[in-house]
Design a protein around this motif. Structure first.
Motif, PDB file in Angstrom:
ATOM      1  N   ILE A 197       0.743  -1.150   0.060  1.00 11.26           N
ATOM      2  CA  ILE A 197      -0.147  -0.172   0.011  1.00 11.26           C
ATOM      3  C   ILE A 197       0.774   1.454  -0.075  1.00 11.26           C
ATOM      4  CG2 ILE A 197      -1.635   1.314   1.473  1.00 11.26           C
ATOM      5  CD1 ILE A 197      -2.638  -1.258   2.251  1.00 11.26           C
ATOM      6  N   ASP A 199       1.105   5.681  -0.854  1.00 13.57           N
ATOM      7  CA  ASP A 199       0.059   6.727  -0.643  1.00 13.57           C
ATOM      8  C   ASP A 199      -0.889   7.009  -1.495  1.00 13.57           C
ATOM      9  OD1 ASP A 199       1.772   7.437  -2.497  1.00 13.57           O
ATOM     10  OD2 ASP A 199       2.266   9.565  -1.874  1.00 13.57           O
ATOM     11  N   LEU A 202      -4.256   3.976  -0.732  1.00 15.71           N
ATOM     12  CA  LEU A 202      -4.903   4.001   0.669  1.00 15.71           C
ATOM     13  C   LEU A 202      -6.364   3.624   0.797  1.00 15.71           C
ATOM     14  CD1 LEU A 202      -3.675   7.617   2.062  1.00 15.71           C
ATOM     15  CD2 LEU A 202      -2.680   5.035   2.644  1.00 15.71           C
ATOM     16  N   HIS A 203      -6.796   3.448  -0.427  1.00 12.55           N
ATOM     17  CA  HIS A 203      -8.271   2.683  -0.413  1.00 12.55           C
ATOM     18  C   HIS A 203      -8.345   1.043  -0.354  1.00 12.55           C
ATOM     19  CE1 HIS A 203      -6.404   2.418  -4.740  1.00 12.55           C
ATOM     20  NE2 HIS A 203      -7.451   1.132  -4.599  1.00 12.55           N
ATOM     21  N   ARG A 205      -7.638  -2.490   1.608  1.00 10.89           N
ATOM     22  CA  ARG A 205      -7.625  -2.808   2.986  1.00 10.89           C
ATOM     23  C   ARG A 205      -6.930  -4.353   3.203  1.00 10.89           C
ATOM     24  NH1 ARG A 205      -8.076   1.508   2.987  1.00 10.89           N
ATOM     25  NH2 ARG A 205     -10.029   2.887   3.771  1.00 10.89           N
ATOM     26  N   LEU A 226      -6.015   2.460   8.449  1.00 16.61           N
ATOM     27  CA  LEU A 226      -6.100   2.719   6.713  1.00 16.61           C
ATOM     28  C   LEU A 226      -7.404   3.752   6.653  1.00 16.61           C
ATOM     29  CD1 LEU A 226      -5.081  -0.569   5.209  1.00 16.61           C
ATOM     30  CD2 LEU A 226      -3.589   1.612   5.552  1.00 16.61           C
ATOM     31  N   LEU A 229      -6.109   7.100   7.610  1.00 18.52           N
ATOM     32  CA  LEU A 229      -5.268   7.892   6.888  1.00 18.52           C
ATOM     33  C   LEU A 229      -5.806   8.271   5.479  1.00 18.52           C
ATOM     34  CD1 LEU A 229      -2.345   5.239   7.157  1.00 18.52           C
ATOM     35  CD2 LEU A 229      -2.283   7.678   8.002  1.00 18.52           C
ATOM     36  N   GLU A 230      -6.739   7.379   4.924  1.00 16.65           N
ATOM     37  CA  GLU A 230      -7.414   7.783   3.690  1.00 16.65           C
ATOM     38  C   GLU A 230      -8.089   9.016   3.640  1.00 16.65           C
ATOM     39  OE1 GLU A 230     -10.102   5.781   0.144  1.00 16.65           O
ATOM     40  OE2 GLU A 230     -10.021   4.876   2.319  1.00 16.65           O
ATOM     41  N   GLY A 233      -5.753  11.906   4.063  1.00 13.55           N
ATOM     42  CA  GLY A 233      -5.348  11.987   2.738  1.00 13.55           C
ATOM     43  C   GLY A 233      -6.268  12.936   2.014  1.00 13.55           C
TER      44      GLY A 233
END
Length: 458
Positions: A197, A199, A202-203, A205, A226, A229-230, A233
């Motif tokens: 994964i 940057d 980030l979608h 899993r 995640l 983070l998504e 972002g």
């Protein structure tokens, strides 16, 4: 030793389990051999002692000539007087001198384990030495029983343990290796997925195993991380796009005004053009300050915290706002104490009042009070109300997002960039509180709640 110790969890678990089982096997084997030998030795000694008592009784009564063949399990019998003369012996000890060169001086019983070869064997003997008084003086009876069965049982058991122990140890190591490998397989799958994964992905899993154990909870926690983070972002990219748009508009207007001022030769128009340029510069300055403050809040930089009277902070802020379009009616309570930074709390109050001034018609009201929080503590509640158009129920959370304007053209005309309420909510969260938009009979009602620890101790 550190270099020799395994580095993987699977190998460490296998080595650890093997070492524990090996130590347990060693202790159990030693105890088993000792218990087995003690039990067999006790059985052999019982037969010899019984035979010795019988022969000693015959000697005490002067009837040694009636001594018969020894009992089953007894290998030999020898009777010796105090002068070392053999009075009686079984045929297999014919011609053999006394077994013990030192004669006892008083009656009693002694036990010995000797490795002698009176019978031509290499096995050990358990000898019962019983001394008793007779009409002819002190007589010692030696009764021996072979420990051949004891030695054979010890050897057989030791051989079985020597073969079975390593097999059991190897089985434990194999089972531990397989079980830990299967248990750690989902962890490896999670690690491999996270390693891929980036940057831009980030979608994605990590897989969640169907079990409800610690690994499944780890996967759920990783997916939740995640998700955050998504979302972070997305907010970061949106923030950059909105900031670029907000900065580009005043910069473009400022450049246009400067180009016009450069092209116009009439000095009488220059003050108006320069004044407009200064307004755009001031707008840029405020926007850059807001962006810098948001960056500091996102970085969670520590701030100085003291015990403050929130009512005093509110009065100071309202007292400096002499040029407001709508006068602020305030009802601050006394002795409402909070923990935080004075500048940051003043910024929260200022942003809330600025927002109310943009949309109010004829009324802006500020109310401060202290209420019980239901857990034995107190909560400072600050309400800012206005009689403007209000906030629709579906937009009461969206107004706290960065660069959000419900009426974009009107907000831009009033100088708002859509950052004031976002900054106020972030500052409230940094103080352990909340900022929400709530139902109001008329206009908007913004409510700030902060923990109230009480007055400072003297």
């Amino acid at each position: 030793m550190r270099r020799l110790w395994p580095t993987t969890v699977r190998a460490r678990a296998t080595v650890g389990a093997s070492l524990v089982v090996a130590a347990a096997l060693a202790v159990a084997s030693f105890a088993l051999l000792r218990l087995l030998e003690a039990d067999l030795l006790r059985n052999a000694e019982r037969d010899a002692r019984q035979q010795a008592v019988t022969v000693a009784g015959l000697a005490a009564s002067g009837q040694l000539d009636r001594m018969r063949a020894p009992l089953d399990g007894v290998d030999f019998v020898q009777v010796v007087n105090a002068r070392g003369r053999v009075l009686r012996a079984t045929p297999n000890l014919t011609g053999v001198p006394p077994l013990a060169p030192v004669r006892p001086v008083r009656p009693g019983t002694a036990l010995h384990t000797w490795r002698i070869r009176p019978l031509g064997g290499e096995h050990r003997l358990r000898v019962v030495e019983l001394t008793t008084d007779t009409p002819q003086g002190i007589v010692t009876v030696f009764v021996g029983t072979s420990l051949r069965d004891v030695d054979a049982a010890d050897d057989t058991t030791a051989a079985a343990l020597a073969v079975g122990g390593p097999l059991l140890l190897a089985t434990v190591a194999l089972v531990t290796w397989r079980v830990t490998g299967r248990a750690l397989a989902p962890v490896e799958a999670i690690r491999a997925e996270v390693a891929e994964i980036t940057d831009r992905d980030l979608h994605r899993r990590v897989p969640v195993p169907p079990t409800r154990d610690e690994v499944a909870r780890l996967a759920l926690t990783m997916n939740a991380t995640l998700d955050r983070l998504e979302s972070s972002g997305i907010r970061h990219r949106r923030f950059i796009a909105d900031a670029s748009h907000e900065l580009r508009s005043p910069v473009t207007v400022l450049r246009t005004q400067l180009e016009v001022a450069l092209a116009v030769r009439d000095p009488e128009l220059w003050p108006e053009l320069i004044g407009g340029a200064l307004e755009d510069v001031e707008r840029l300055q405020h926007l850059c300050a807001d962006l810098l403050l948001l960056a500091r809040l996102d970085a969670a930089q520590p701030m100085a915290s003291t015990r403050l009277d929130l009512g005093a902070v509110v009065r100071d802020v309202v007292g400096t706002r002499s040029g407001d379009r709508v006068p602020v009616r305030q009802r601050p309570a006394e002795g409402v104490w909070v923990e935080g930074g004075e500048l940051w709390l003043a910024r929260v109050v200022t942003n809330l009042l600025d927002n109310a001034q943009r949309f109010a018609d004829r009324r802006v009201e500020l109310v401060l009070r202290s209420t019980a929080d239901g857990r034995g503590g107190r909560t400072a509640v600050l309400e800012v109300l206005d009689d403007g158009p209000g906030v629709p129920a579906e937009d009461r959370e969206r107004i706290f997002e960065r660069f959000t304007r419900l009426d974009d053209s009107r907000s831009r005309d009033h100088g708002g960039a859509g950052l004031g309420l976002a900054i106020a909510r972030d500052l409230a969260a940094h103080h352990g509180g909340t900022l929400t938009a709530e139902e109001a009979p008329v206009g908007a009602r913004l409510v700030l709640r902060l923990p109230s620890p009480g007055p400072p101790t003297p």
